[in-house]
Design an enzyme around this catalytic site. Structure first.
Site, PDB file in Angstrom:
ATOM      1  N   PHE A  53      87.664  55.160  -8.588  1.00 32.48           N
ATOM      2  CA  PHE A  53      88.872  55.486  -7.846  1.00 32.48           C
ATOM      3  C   PHE A  53      88.864  56.946  -7.426  1.00 32.48           C
ATOM      4  O   PHE A  53      88.241  57.795  -8.071  1.00 32.48           O
ATOM      5  CB  PHE A  53      90.115  55.218  -8.702  1.00 32.48           C
ATOM      6  N   GLU A  54      89.599  57.245  -6.365  1.00 32.66           N
ATOM      7  CA  GLU A  54      89.635  58.621  -5.867  1.00 32.66           C
ATOM      8  C   GLU A  54      90.273  59.575  -6.853  1.00 32.66           C
ATOM      9  O   GLU A  54      90.083  60.797  -6.750  1.00 32.66           O
ATOM     10  CB  GLU A  54      90.366  58.685  -4.520  1.00 32.66           C
ATOM     11  N   THR A  55      91.016  59.067  -7.822  1.00 32.08           N
ATOM     12  CA  THR A  55      91.624  59.931  -8.836  1.00 32.08           C
ATOM     13  C   THR A  55      90.608  60.393  -9.871  1.00 32.08           C
ATOM     14  O   THR A  55      90.950  61.178 -10.757  1.00 32.08           O
ATOM     15  CB  THR A  55      92.773  59.189  -9.534  1.00 32.08           C
TER      16      THR A  55
END
Length: 258
Positions: A53-55
């Site tokens: 995920f981009e997080t």
């Protein structure tokens, strides 16, 4: 026992996307149905796929489906809990980047798979303004291929985007190369009616197949441009096993399936 009609369009879309994920893929996904598809793929056809995920959560095990990419459940049993820079470095890394597939959505798509998630109407005086790119432009620019989710409607499949947020094949076979982008581009568009593919030579959208109970005429009537249908097939419905994985293993609380 599940019957061939005992499923929703959302379940059909999730299963169709899961089937597109290959074993060994590194799957960059966002909130919602893309998470569900990535989870289901690990139990259906791609046990060695990796979800990130981009997080910054990389190699998430996802024992429970998260509500968003910022949900703490994305961090369960990960290989790395980093940040935004780590996630985007995974996409652009020369060793891992070619295995990354991005799952995306948008407000509009054109015949070359270019996406608009910024505005409807004039940019300076839009009828609707959306949240914009986020990381979508980076994903579409750098990963080896993208899978696009889209509701099948004429207002979404448009001859010309109101705004180009994320590149697909741009204006054809050499579009990405001329723009200085690496090899990549959209592989398919999955809707609530069909799966659209892209011609390997022209890079124009084609009808890959209709979902059960949907006709080619219905698909074309809900698009703002014509596509080749000569190679279209009937997409198999979800199997009992696929539905069981989706409902009982991936989303038993119906957080995304509803």
């Amino acid at each position: 026992m599940f019957t061939e009609t005992n499923y929703t369009s959302r379940e059909m879309m999730a299963v169709a996307a899961a089937r597109e994920i290959r074993d060994g893929d590194i799957v960059f996904c966002g909130t919602g149905i893309s998470m569900l598809a990535a989870m289901a793929a690990k139990h259906i056809s791609a046990p060695n796929s990796v979800i990130f995920f981009e997080t910054g959560a990389i190699d998430s095990q996802l024992e429970e489906v998260p509500l968003a990419v910022g949900d703490s459940r994305v961090m369960f049993a990960t290989s790395v809990n980093g940040g935004l820079a780590d996630a985007f470095a995974t996409m652009q890394n020369r060793f891992t980047g070619r295995q990354v597939v991005g799952i995306m959505g948008a407000a509009q798509v054109d015949i070359y798979g270019n996406l608009n998630s910024t505005v409807i109407g004039d940019y300076h005086q839009p009828a609707v303004r959306f949240s914009g790119s986020g990381g979508a432009c980076d994903v579409a620019s750098f990963v080896s291929r993208t899978i696009i989710f889209m509701q099948h409607a004429r207002r979404k499949f448009v001859p010309k985007l109101d705004y180009l947020t994320s590149p697909g094949w741009l204006d054809g076979p050499d579009g990405r190369k001329k723009a200085g982008l690496p090899d990549g581009g959209p592989s398919c568009v999955i809707t609530n009616m069909a799966i659209m593919g892209f011609d390997p030579d022209t890079k124009r959208m084609v009808l890959k197949g209709c979902f059960p109970g949907v006709t080619e005429t219905e698909v074309l009537d809900n698009m703002g441009f014509a596509v080749d249908t000569s190679q279209a097939t009937q997409i198999p419905p979800p199997s009992a096993e696929e539905l069981s994985i989706l409902r009982d293993r991936c989303d038993p609380q119906r957080l995304i399936l509803g």
